[in-house]
Every structure is written in structure tokens, then in C-alpha cells.
Design a protein around this motif. Structure first.
Motif, short mmCIF file in Angstrom:
data_model
loop_
_atom_site.label_atom_id
_atom_site.label_comp_id
_atom_site.label_asym_id
_atom_site.label_seq_id
_atom_site.Cartn_x
_atom_site.Cartn_y
_atom_site.Cartn_z
N LEU A 76 -6.63 1.16 -3.75
CA LEU A 76 -5.58 1.25 -2.96
C LEU A 76 -6.10 1.69 -1.43
O LEU A 76 -6.12 1.29 -0.57
CB LEU A 76 -4.87 2.41 -3.09
N MET A 77 -6.83 2.46 -1.66
CA MET A 77 -8.19 3.19 -0.81
C MET A 77 -8.90 2.74 -0.04
O MET A 77 -9.03 1.77 0.70
CB MET A 77 -8.68 4.26 -1.17
N LEU B 286 0.95 -1.23 -0.34
CA LEU B 286 0.34 0.35 -0.01
C LEU B 286 1.20 1.04 0.21
O LEU B 286 0.88 1.75 -0.51
CB LEU B 286 -1.17 -0.14 1.18
N THR B 287 1.98 1.56 1.03
CA THR B 287 2.65 2.31 0.66
C THR B 287 3.61 2.97 -0.38
O THR B 287 3.85 3.75 -0.55
CB THR B 287 4.13 2.24 2.26
N THR B 288 3.97 1.32 -0.78
CA THR B 288 4.46 1.64 -3.11
C THR B 288 3.11 2.17 -3.20
O THR B 288 3.48 3.37 -4.48
CB THR B 288 5.58 0.15 -2.58
N GLY B 289 2.40 1.46 -3.49
CA GLY B 289 1.75 1.85 -4.59
C GLY B 289 0.81 3.14 -4.35
O GLY B 289 0.30 4.33 -5.27
N ILE B 290 0.67 3.53 -3.08
CA ILE B 290 -0.31 5.18 -3.02
C ILE B 290 1.01 5.90 -3.47
O ILE B 290 0.48 7.18 -3.86
CB ILE B 290 -0.30 5.61 -1.53
N LEU B 291 2.20 6.02 -2.71
CA LEU B 291 3.33 7.01 -4.00
C LEU B 291 3.40 7.40 -4.52
O LEU B 291 3.54 7.69 -5.63
CB LEU B 291 4.83 6.16 -3.06
N VAL B 292 3.43 5.54 -5.38
CA VAL B 292 3.59 5.66 -7.57
C VAL B 292 2.39 6.33 -8.08
O VAL B 292 2.26 7.60 -8.75
CB VAL B 292 3.90 4.58 -7.61
N ALA B 293 1.34 6.56 -7.03
CA ALA B 293 -0.49 6.63 -7.44
C ALA B 293 -0.43 8.36 -7.69
O ALA B 293 0.00 8.36 -8.19
CB ALA B 293 -1.27 5.86 -6.91
N PHE B 294 0.74 8.58 -7.20
CA PHE B 294 0.20 10.11 -6.33
C PHE B 294 1.80 10.96 -6.81
O PHE B 294 0.78 11.79 -7.91
CB PHE B 294 1.23 10.49 -4.75
N LEU C 225 -7.52 9.18 -15.07
CA LEU C 225 -8.40 7.52 -14.93
C LEU C 225 -7.30 6.94 -14.17
O LEU C 225 -8.49 5.97 -13.77
CB LEU C 225 -9.08 7.45 -16.65
N ALA C 226 -6.25 6.30 -15.07
CA ALA C 226 -6.43 5.02 -15.05
C ALA C 226 -5.51 5.25 -13.18
O ALA C 226 -5.83 4.32 -12.02
CB ALA C 226 -4.91 4.65 -15.38
N VAL C 227 -5.32 6.47 -13.06
CA VAL C 227 -4.57 7.00 -11.66
C VAL C 227 -5.49 6.69 -10.13
O VAL C 227 -5.81 5.82 -9.04
CB VAL C 227 -3.90 7.86 -10.68
#
Length: 229
Positions: A180-181, A147-155, A171-173
Motif C-alpha cells: 500500500l505504501m 489505496l484509501t480503502t486498503g489503508i483503512l482496512v489494514a489500519f 505480519l500480514a498487515v
């Protein structure tokens, strides 16, 4: 010939289930949900006021500085009553930034329906993920790193989509953020249940941010689908 019958004794299993949610975790969970409900109500009021007064969006820089500045104050005062005031300030500020966004969608054709669908979807996902976390015997702490990695990458991908105006990436984000949420709600609630999170102020902030991002992501996706029809 003697028959041997094997009886299943679930006493130990039931004891293990009940021991997961002990007195301490129940207290943290109760306080978290109580403060979260207040924060959601206060944020909804500030959002409605922003829409009614037609206040402009504060801008990206003010939003980022305001969010991380208030988050720092919440974290610093998480063990005192002052932390609750900063939580309300943070969630109220986020409600203010949400007002112009919701107002934009409300002005679109079928905008009210889109907003309500996003609200309903957010509530449904929150209830499902919370239910799984509360009643499942599984430990979901393994999701933390992902989750930590995914949120940073998505941000950072969201920042790229914003500054370079790439609708497809945006849209992909939003789609990734929904997943993720949802995972963050599951992980944080399970973390409270298993005494991994013992501070209800920080738990409230985490769940509120997850709900906020989940709602805005669903709003973006549903709004795009509505405009495409």
C-alpha cells in the motif's frame, strides 16, 4: 507499382509528455522533495536522540493523539509558512516514536543489519516508485479509491492484531502495508506531476507518512525473519 512509406512522427507524443510535467508541477515537485529531505533529516535526528537518551515509547494513545492533532494543524495551515513548522513538528514527533522501535531492533542479534536492510529497501522502493511516476505517461489516479480503502482496512486490522496479540495477523498487515505504501508513493508523485496535488506541504506529509510506514513495515518483516533463522 507505387510504394507508400509511413513515417512515424513523434512530435505530438513528445509534446504530450513534456506537457505533463509543466512549470507549476515542477515547482511543486521541487519544493516537495526539498521539504521532504529536511523532514527526513530532522526525523532521523530525533530518532537518534531518542535512542541515545533511551526514551520510552510514548504509548499508543499519545502517539495517535499527537499524530492526528499535528496532522490537523498541518492541514489547517497548509497555505501558510506556519504549516512548514507544523510539518517539522509532526515529522519530529514521528521520529521520536520511531526511536524506541529502532532501538529495540538494534539490541537484537544482527539488529544493525536488519535496520540497514530496512532502510535500503525503503530507499530502493521509493526511488523505483518515484521513477515510474515521473517517467511514465500513465495516469495512476485510479489507485486513489483502492489505496484509501486498503489503508483503512489494514489500519483497523493492525489495531486488532495489536490489542489481541495476533502475530500472524500483524505480519500480514505489515506485508500489505509495504504494498500500500509503495502504491501511495507512486500515486502521490504522479498526482504532483499531473497537477492533481498543488500544495507541496500536503504532498510532503503524504510522502513522509508513506516512507515512515514502509520502513516500519519492512523492519517488522525483516526483524521477524531474522529471529526465525
Amino acid at each position: 507499382m507505387t510504394r507508400r512509406y509511413r513515417f512515424y512522427d513523434n512530435t505530438t507524443e513528445n509534446a504530450n509528455i513534456s506537457s505533463v510535467l509543466d512549470v507549476s508541477s515542477r515547482r511543486v515537485l521541487r519544493n516537495t522533495y526539498f521539504l521532504l529531505s529536511i523532514c527526513l533529516a530532522f526525523s532521523a535526528i530525533t530518532t537518534a536522540a531518542t535512542i541515545a537518551l533511551q526514551l520510552p515509547y510514548p504509548g499508543f494513545l499519545i502517539t495517535i493523539v499527537g499524530y492526528f492533532g499535528l496532522l490537523f494543524l498541518v492541514t489547517k495551515n497548509r497555505n501558510s509558512g506556519l504549516g512548514i513548522l507544523f510539518v517539522l513538528a509532526l515529522t519530529g514527533f514521528m521520529g521520536y516514536t520511531l526511536g524506541p522501535i529502532v532501538g529495540y531492533y538494534l539490541r537484537l542479534p544482527n539488529g544493525a543489519q536488519t535496520v540497514m536492510m530496512a532502510l535500503g529497501g525503503t530507499a530502493l522502493i521509493f526511488l523505483v516508485m518515484s521513477g515510474i511516476a515521473l517517467f511514465s505517461r500513465r495516469d495512476f489516479s485510479f489507485l486513489s479509491g483502492f489505496l484509501t480503502t486498503g489503508i483503512l482496512v489494514a489500519f483497523f486490522a493492525g489495531l486488532i492484531a495489536l490489542f489481541f496479540d495476533i502475530p500472524a495477523l500483524s505480519l500480514a498487515v505489515s506485508s500489505v502495508f509495504v504494498l500500500l505504501m509503495s502504491g501511495l508513493i507512486l500515486h502521490e508523485t504522479n498526482n504532483i506531476v499531473r497537477n492533481g496535488e498543488t500544495n507541496y506541504i500536503m504532498a510532503t506529509v503524504t510522502l513522509f507518512v508513506a516512507i515512515f510506514n514502509l520502513f516500519t513495515s519492512l523492519l517488522h518483516l525483516l526483524g521477524f525473519a531474522s529471529r526465525s533463522d
